[in-house]
Design a protein around this motif. Structure first.
Motif, mmCIF file in Angstrom:
data_model
loop_
_atom_site.group_PDB
_atom_site.id
_atom_site.type_symbol
_atom_site.label_atom_id
_atom_site.label_comp_id
_atom_site.label_asym_id
_atom_site.label_seq_id
_atom_site.Cartn_x
_atom_site.Cartn_y
_atom_site.Cartn_z
ATOM 1 N N ARG A 1 0.847 -1.194 0.000
ATOM 2 C CA ARG A 1 0.000 0.000 0.000
ATOM 3 C C ARG A 1 0.879 1.239 0.000
ATOM 4 N NH1 ARG A 1 -3.909 -1.591 4.859
ATOM 5 N NH2 ARG A 1 -1.873 -1.779 5.855
ATOM 6 N N VAL A 2 0.601 2.110 -0.931
ATOM 7 C CA VAL A 2 1.510 3.223 -1.181
ATOM 8 C C VAL A 2 1.446 4.241 -0.054
ATOM 9 C CG1 VAL A 2 1.997 5.123 -2.727
ATOM 10 C CG2 VAL A 2 1.365 2.909 -3.639
ATOM 11 N N VAL A 3 2.605 4.670 0.354
ATOM 12 C CA VAL A 3 2.685 5.715 1.378
ATOM 13 C C VAL A 3 2.966 7.061 0.719
ATOM 14 C CG1 VAL A 3 4.031 6.521 3.328
ATOM 15 C CG2 VAL A 3 3.434 4.124 3.142
ATOM 16 N N SER A 4 3.975 7.075 -0.124
ATOM 17 C CA SER A 4 4.250 8.324 -0.824
ATOM 18 C C SER A 4 5.032 7.999 -2.075
ATOM 19 C CB SER A 4 5.044 9.282 0.067
ATOM 20 O OG SER A 4 6.399 8.915 0.061
ATOM 21 N N TRP A 5 5.023 8.906 -3.008
ATOM 22 C CA TRP A 5 5.776 8.670 -4.228
ATOM 23 C C TRP A 5 6.327 9.982 -4.746
ATOM 24 C CZ3 TRP A 5 4.488 11.037 -8.795
ATOM 25 C CH2 TRP A 5 3.199 11.601 -8.841
ATOM 26 N N SER A 6 7.319 9.804 -5.605
ATOM 27 C CA SER A 6 7.891 10.983 -6.230
ATOM 28 C C SER A 6 8.532 10.521 -7.519
ATOM 29 C CB SER A 6 8.934 11.617 -5.304
ATOM 30 O OG SER A 6 9.755 12.485 -6.037
ATOM 31 N N SER A 7 8.644 11.434 -8.451
ATOM 32 C CA SER A 7 9.255 11.033 -9.707
ATOM 33 C C SER A 7 10.105 12.185 -10.220
ATOM 34 C CB SER A 7 8.206 10.657 -10.737
ATOM 35 O OG SER A 7 7.657 11.814 -11.304
ATOM 36 N N ALA A 8 10.886 11.876 -11.223
ATOM 37 C CA ALA A 8 11.744 12.916 -11.781
ATOM 38 C C ALA A 8 10.905 14.027 -12.384
ATOM 39 C CB ALA A 8 12.670 12.312 -12.826
ATOM 40 N N GLY A 9 9.757 13.665 -12.916
ATOM 41 C CA GLY A 9 8.894 14.677 -13.508
ATOM 42 C C GLY A 9 8.314 15.616 -12.475
ATOM 43 N N THR A 10 7.922 15.065 -11.329
ATOM 44 C CA THR A 10 7.344 15.924 -10.293
ATOM 45 C C THR A 10 8.406 16.753 -9.598
ATOM 46 O OG1 THR A 10 7.538 14.177 -8.656
ATOM 47 C CG2 THR A 10 5.457 14.342 -9.829
ATOM 48 N N CYS A 11 9.658 16.374 -9.778
ATOM 49 C CA CYS A 11 10.709 17.169 -9.138
ATOM 50 C C CYS A 11 11.081 18.378 -9.964
ATOM 51 C CB CYS A 11 11.958 16.318 -8.936
ATOM 52 S SG CYS A 11 11.778 15.145 -7.608
ATOM 53 N N ARG B 1 22.382 6.991 0.838
ATOM 54 C CA ARG B 1 22.918 8.166 1.522
ATOM 55 C C ARG B 1 21.931 8.769 2.486
ATOM 56 N NH1 ARG B 1 25.504 11.288 -3.120
ATOM 57 N NH2 ARG B 1 27.215 9.859 -3.458
ATOM 58 N N SER B 2 20.655 8.482 2.298
ATOM 59 C CA SER B 2 19.678 9.153 3.155
ATOM 60 C C SER B 2 19.624 8.562 4.543
ATOM 61 C CB SER B 2 18.300 9.049 2.531
ATOM 62 O OG SER B 2 17.851 7.708 2.649
ATOM 63 N N GLY B 3 20.326 7.443 4.733
ATOM 64 C CA GLY B 3 20.416 6.937 6.090
ATOM 65 C C GLY B 3 19.410 5.870 6.437
ATOM 66 N N ILE B 4 18.661 5.407 5.458
ATOM 67 C CA ILE B 4 17.700 4.346 5.760
ATOM 68 C C ILE B 4 18.434 3.009 5.701
ATOM 69 C CG2 ILE B 4 15.827 3.078 4.689
ATOM 70 C CD1 ILE B 4 14.239 5.347 4.600
ATOM 71 N N LEU B 5 18.100 2.133 6.622
ATOM 72 C CA LEU B 5 18.738 0.827 6.663
ATOM 73 C C LEU B 5 18.138 -0.046 5.566
ATOM 74 C CD1 LEU B 5 20.750 -0.274 8.752
ATOM 75 C CD2 LEU B 5 18.857 -1.444 9.809
ATOM 76 N N ARG C 1 12.515 11.586 1.941
ATOM 77 C CA ARG C 1 12.337 12.632 2.949
ATOM 78 C C ARG C 1 10.937 12.605 3.520
ATOM 79 N NH1 ARG C 1 13.034 17.527 0.190
ATOM 80 N NH2 ARG C 1 14.926 16.585 -0.621
ATOM 81 N N ALA C 2 9.975 12.282 2.655
ATOM 82 C CA ALA C 2 8.597 12.294 3.140
ATOM 83 C C ALA C 2 8.326 11.174 4.125
ATOM 84 C CB ALA C 2 7.647 12.189 1.953
ATOM 85 N N VAL C 3 9.054 10.058 3.993
ATOM 86 C CA VAL C 3 8.744 8.943 4.882
ATOM 87 C C VAL C 3 9.651 8.861 6.086
ATOM 88 C CG1 VAL C 3 7.517 7.297 3.485
ATOM 89 C CG2 VAL C 3 9.953 7.529 3.198
ATOM 90 N N VAL C 4 10.791 9.514 5.990
ATOM 91 C CA VAL C 4 11.692 9.419 7.136
ATOM 92 C C VAL C 4 11.065 10.079 8.355
ATOM 93 C CG1 VAL C 4 13.795 10.474 8.015
ATOM 94 C CG2 VAL C 4 13.895 9.045 6.017
ATOM 95 N N ASP C 5 10.346 11.174 8.130
ATOM 96 C CA ASP C 5 9.688 11.795 9.284
ATOM 97 C C ASP C 5 8.508 10.988 9.748
ATOM 98 O OD1 ASP C 5 8.738 14.400 7.032
ATOM 99 O OD2 ASP C 5 10.643 13.304 7.119
ATOM 100 N N GLN C 6 8.049 10.053 8.910
ATOM 101 C CA GLN C 6 7.003 9.153 9.406
ATOM 102 C C GLN C 6 7.576 8.014 10.206
ATOM 103 O OE1 GLN C 6 4.047 7.625 6.961
ATOM 104 N NE2 GLN C 6 3.329 9.605 6.248
#
Lengths: 136, 181
Positions: free
Chosen positions: A47-57, A109-113, A79-84
């Motif tokens: 189930r999707v939590v968040s998404w991002s794409s090169a186009g939306t950036c 690099r973002s620090g997620i395991l 970034r959107a999910v790390v604060d979650q």
């Protein structure tokens, strides 16, 4: 004609409930095509939590397919999910494309395991006939 | 690892079937027979790296699967239900692995599986002619790598020996006990 919607407590407020949902472990799907890279973060069930794409950036056209765009897309999505409160993640990479390595690098690099990194590019066992060759 | 995964699965799945009459030792081989060279199924249990194409199971935990099939038969294949997606390549990330090393490992595995090559090939249709050409090229590349360096030294020798042997087998002369000799 009005359909009788069964009244359940959670049904009416499901919109606000979803944003509070905390998931410690998730799956990051990276779809890297030749023209774009889409990064979707879901939970383990899909189930999707968040998404991002090169186009939306903000990249458009040919710049969407570049590895740098993939990097920013991945960073945005993470970034959107790390604060979650997501700590561990699996990575599923789909498709050929330049965004594969760059997005993986950005996630690292973002620090997620990371637990697994998988390639789930769909491979037909000689199924549908692909479109004809381009004569450019 | 077996116990922790067992606990994980116990919390999610309730045993939905009664223990089967005979517990099988080996995990089910949901191995799809595929003709592609990219989807090789090496089910060797390497602790660091596995590359697989199985339709329902990840054989990275094949060892614990064996254990679980003995310990708790109904949950032995819970692993297969969990990882339902088929993957081509899987790389297990260790703790504190440097980023470049992980990327290098992943890239190497992908290249070994030939995923990107395969994708590019399947983008557009290739007719029989193109396919023949491609197979020819691939075969040449493979054979060239294996037999190229040795050929220059032993070429003449082996050829001459082979020729001699061929002549011997040809029965040019009459047999020795024939009356004509």
């Amino acid at each position: 004609m009005a359909k009788a919607i069964p009244k359940k407590g959670s049904r009416g407020r499901i919109g606000s409930r979803k944003s509070i949902r905390k998931i410690p472990k998730g799956v990051i799907h990276i779809q890297a095509s030749f023209n774009n890279t889409i990064v979707t973060v879901t939970d383990v069930r899909g189930r999707v939590v968040s998404w991002s794409s090169a186009g939306t950036c903000g990249f458009r056209g040919t710049r969407r397919g570049t590895p740098f765009a993939a990097q920013t897309a991945a960073a945005n999505a993470i970034r959107a999910v790390v604060d979650q409160g997501m700590q561990r993640a699996e990575v599923m990479i789909k498709g050929p494309g330049l965004g594969r390595d760059a997005a993986l690098r950005a996630i690292r690099r973002s620090g997620i395991l990371l637990t697994f990194v998988r390639d789930v590019t769909p491979m037909p066992h000689n199924g549908c006939r692909p479109p004809k060759k381009r004569r450019v | 690892m077996a116990s922790s995964s067992l606990a994980n699965f116990l919390s999610i799945f309730t045993p939905f079937k009664s223990p089967p009459p005979q517990p099988t030792k080996a995990p089910p081989s949901h191995l799809s027979v595929s003709t592609d060279s990219s989807s090789n199924n090496k089910s060797a249990f390497a602790p660091i790296v596995t590359s697989n194409n199985s339709s329902s199971s990840s054989s990275s935990s094949s060892c614990s699967g064996d254990l679980m099939s003995v310990v708790c038969p109904s949950l032995a294949y819970a692993n297969t239900l969990y990882f339902r997606s088929a993957y081509n390549v899987q790389v297990i990330v260790e703790d504190n692995e440097p980023e470049e090393k992980l990327l290098g490992r992943f890239r190497r595995e992908v290249m070994k599986a030939g995923v990107i090559q395969e994708c590019k090939r399947r983008r557009y249709f290739e007719n029989k002619q193109e396919e023949k050409k491609r197979k020819h090229r691939e075969a040449a590349k493979r054979n060239r790598r294996r037999r190229g360096p040795f050929r220059n030294f032993n070429d003449d020798k082996t050829e001459s020996v082979n020729k001699k042997r061929d002549d011997d087998n040809d029965n040019w002369e009459m047999p020795e006990d024939s009356p004509l000799n």
